[in-house]
Design an enzyme around this catalytic site. Structure first.
Site, short mmCIF file in Angstrom:
data_model
loop_
_atom_site.label_atom_id
_atom_site.label_comp_id
_atom_site.label_asym_id
_atom_site.label_seq_id
_atom_site.Cartn_x
_atom_site.Cartn_y
_atom_site.Cartn_z
NE ARG A 1 25.25 40.78 29.12
CZ ARG A 1 25.56 39.92 30.08
NH1 ARG A 1 24.78 39.82 31.14
NH2 ARG A 1 26.64 39.18 30.03
CG HIS B 1 29.92 23.16 13.41
ND1 HIS B 1 29.98 22.80 14.73
CD2 HIS B 1 31.15 22.89 12.91
CE1 HIS B 1 31.19 22.35 15.01
NE2 HIS B 1 31.93 22.39 13.93
CE LYS C 1 33.04 19.85 10.85
NZ LYS C 1 34.16 20.77 10.87
CD GLU D 1 37.87 19.21 19.09
OE1 GLU D 1 37.89 20.37 18.64
OE2 GLU D 1 37.19 18.87 20.06
CG ASP E 1 31.69 20.15 23.33
OD1 ASP E 1 30.97 21.15 23.11
OD2 ASP E 1 32.85 20.04 22.91
CG HIS F 1 29.31 17.91 16.49
ND1 HIS F 1 28.40 18.82 16.04
CD2 HIS F 1 30.16 18.63 17.27
CE1 HIS F 1 28.68 20.02 16.52
NE2 HIS F 1 29.74 19.93 17.27
CE LYS G 1 37.24 20.15 23.38
NZ LYS G 1 36.90 20.85 22.13
#
Ligand code: BG6
Length: 488
Positions: free
Chosen positions: A46, A176, A180, A214, A233, A238, A338
């Site tokens: 935008r 994704h 891998k 992570e 998430d 995954h 996390k």
């Protein structure tokens, strides 16, 4: 292997995903000569900008996210010359002229990839507008980033909307993790070797652990993450995909539908959790202040800048079971979070203990075999085995690893998952993408967990940043007489 010439239109071109992942991945593919002369990337967003402003931004992104020794100034210049900018609000009906005239410059049979790196609530409107403006050709395809929706109903609504414009083979739902190298290697491990497949069942395997840790916090993504949480998430997509690849039956062929049919069966065989079981079978946590890599870090609420407490989990551990002969009574323990001590994705396939030993007690304890598959970093595999300690002093047994490091074995750079997946969209290969029914089956299993948490209405358990999550996650597995694999 070069692909056909293509135009790749990226909606959300000024966003984090595009700058951090997509442009670097495309740069590598252009640099390696995979994208033929004439291929273009059309960045759509935008903001008011021209080609030159966008190229400056893209260059800064490459400097930041591509390794220095892979940034060849001449290649960067050539790559940037393939980038064009179109100012358009994909969700608005008007203001499409710039994008449409750029597309009209290419022959009508040119491959068109529409990559929607936007919030999922825009997928439907963007697709509708693409159709309304006649931008969809037989050679067009659309790429949807995860998450597809927020729950089963919203996933269905998105799939319906996108499906009313694109046919299923034109829809590429990205996870994704499937791009891998080491995740694809799970297929090779299972179906290109004789020795493992015969042992791959409840008779021989005691349980499986999947850990995706992570060290990062929510970074600048608090707005998205706080509405999502670790279950949506990471697990819905995954981790369940990893579970599918580990647990599925052999596909009839390596074709997209054969593979996805088998993954779907796994998702459908996941035992649903009844509301009263969710408390026992899941643990959710939220990081508080602590230290990661010796560096003090703030807690989740401070990272969010939130004044109110949040009920979003940044850690989840759970025990999943499958209703199948192959996996009867073999738990799959999953954990992700996390601000854990290490960035690591690892699968442990724990074999059963020997039912009988010939060795005297002073020979040492017999540890059951385990196959440890390291997805990232230091990609490789280790088979834990009992061996005799060398020496004349009697028979002592010790666990030793039969180790293979993929880096040492192949001595090559591991391409980022997006490099492979982006080129697959151009090739039209959907093998490594999720089919509609898979996404919905995954939501179907996840949703009762979310509902039970919601109904309970409590906050996640706190854990210090830099720890392996709340102690309850250790209790989750220890209750069954097992432990999380420690040697990560
Ligand atoms: C994304 C999640 O899908 O995967 C992120 O939205 C997470 O929260 C990321 O950080 C992890 O991916 P990787 O490739 O770094 O393991």
């Amino acid at each position: 292997i070069p692909v056909d010439t293509f135009d790749c239109v990226v909606f959300g071109a000024t966003g984090d995903l595009t700058l951090r992942k997509l442009l670097p991945a495309l740069y590598h593919r252009f640099r390696d000569g995979q994208a033929p002369e004439g291929s273009r990337i059309i960045a759509a967003a935008r903001s008011e900008m021209d080609d030159s402003n966008y190229r400056t931004r893209a260059e800064a992104a490459l400097q930041r996210h591509v390794a220095k020794d892979e940034l060849d100034p001449e290649q960067v210049r050539r790559f940037l010359a393939c980038l064009h900018y179109a100012q358009v609000d994909g969700a608005a009906e008007k203001g499409w002229e710039g994008l449409l005239s750029l597309l009209a410059e290419s022959p009508p049979d040119r491959i068109r990839v529409f990559y929607l790196a936007t919030s999922p609530d825009l997928y439907g409107p963007i697709c509708r507008n693409l159709a309304a403006h006649g931008a969809i050709t037989p050679q067009s395809r659309v790429v949807l980033e995860k998450p597809i929706g927020h729950d089963l109903a919203s996933a269905r609504a998105i799939n319906d909307e996108v499906g009313s414009v694109f046919a299923e083979p034109q829809i590429f739902r990205i996870d994704h993790y499937l791009g891998k190298e080491t995740v694809q290697n799970l297929l090779a491990l299972r179906f290109a070797n004789t020795i493992f497949e015969r042992l791959w069942n409840a008779d021989v395997i005691d349980h499986v652990q999947i850990t995706v840790g992570e060290t990062v916090g929510v970074e600048g993504r608090g707005g998205y993450y706080d509405r999502s949480g670790a279950l949506r998430d990471m697990v819905q997509n995954h981790m369940l995909q990893l579970l599918c690849l580990l647990a599925m039956e052999s596909p009839v062929t390596f074709g997209a539908d054969s593979l996805r049919d088998e993954k779907l069966k796994v998702l459908r065989s996941l035992k649903p959790m009844a509301p009263h079981e969710v408390e026992q079978l899941t643990v959710r946590g939220q990081y508080i202040r602590g230290a990661v890599d010796g560096r003090p870090v703030e807690g989740y609420l401070a990272d969010l800048g939130a004044e109110e407490p949040s009920r979003t989990e940044t850690f989840v551990a759970l025990k999943a079971e499958l209703n199948s002969r192959r996996w009867a009574n073999v738990p799959f323990y999953l954990r992700t979070g996390k601000r854990l001590p290490q960035k690591v994705s690892e699968i442990v396939v724990q074999f059963r203990a020997l039912p009988f030993t010939i060795f005297p007690a002073d020979a040492g304890t017999l540890q059951p075999n385990a196959l440890i598959i390291r997805l990232q970093p230091e990609e490789g595999m280790r088979l834990e085995m009992m061996t005799k300690e060398p020496g004349p002093g009697g028979l002592h047994l010790r666990q030793t690893g039969l180790d293979i490091s993929f880096e040492k074995a192949f001595g090559t750079r591991y391409p980022d998952a997006y490099e492979r997946l982006l080129m697959d969209t151009v090739r039209g290969s959907t093998v490594l993408f999720m089919r509609r029914d898979e996404v919905e089956a995954a939501w179907g299993w996840i949703e009762p967990i979310l509902d039970a948490w919601e109904a309970k209405g409590d906050t996640p358990r706190p854990y210090s940043a830099g720890s392996w999550g709340p102690t309850a996650s250790i209790a989750l597995i220890e209750r069954d007489g097992r432990t999380w694999h420690e040697d990560l």
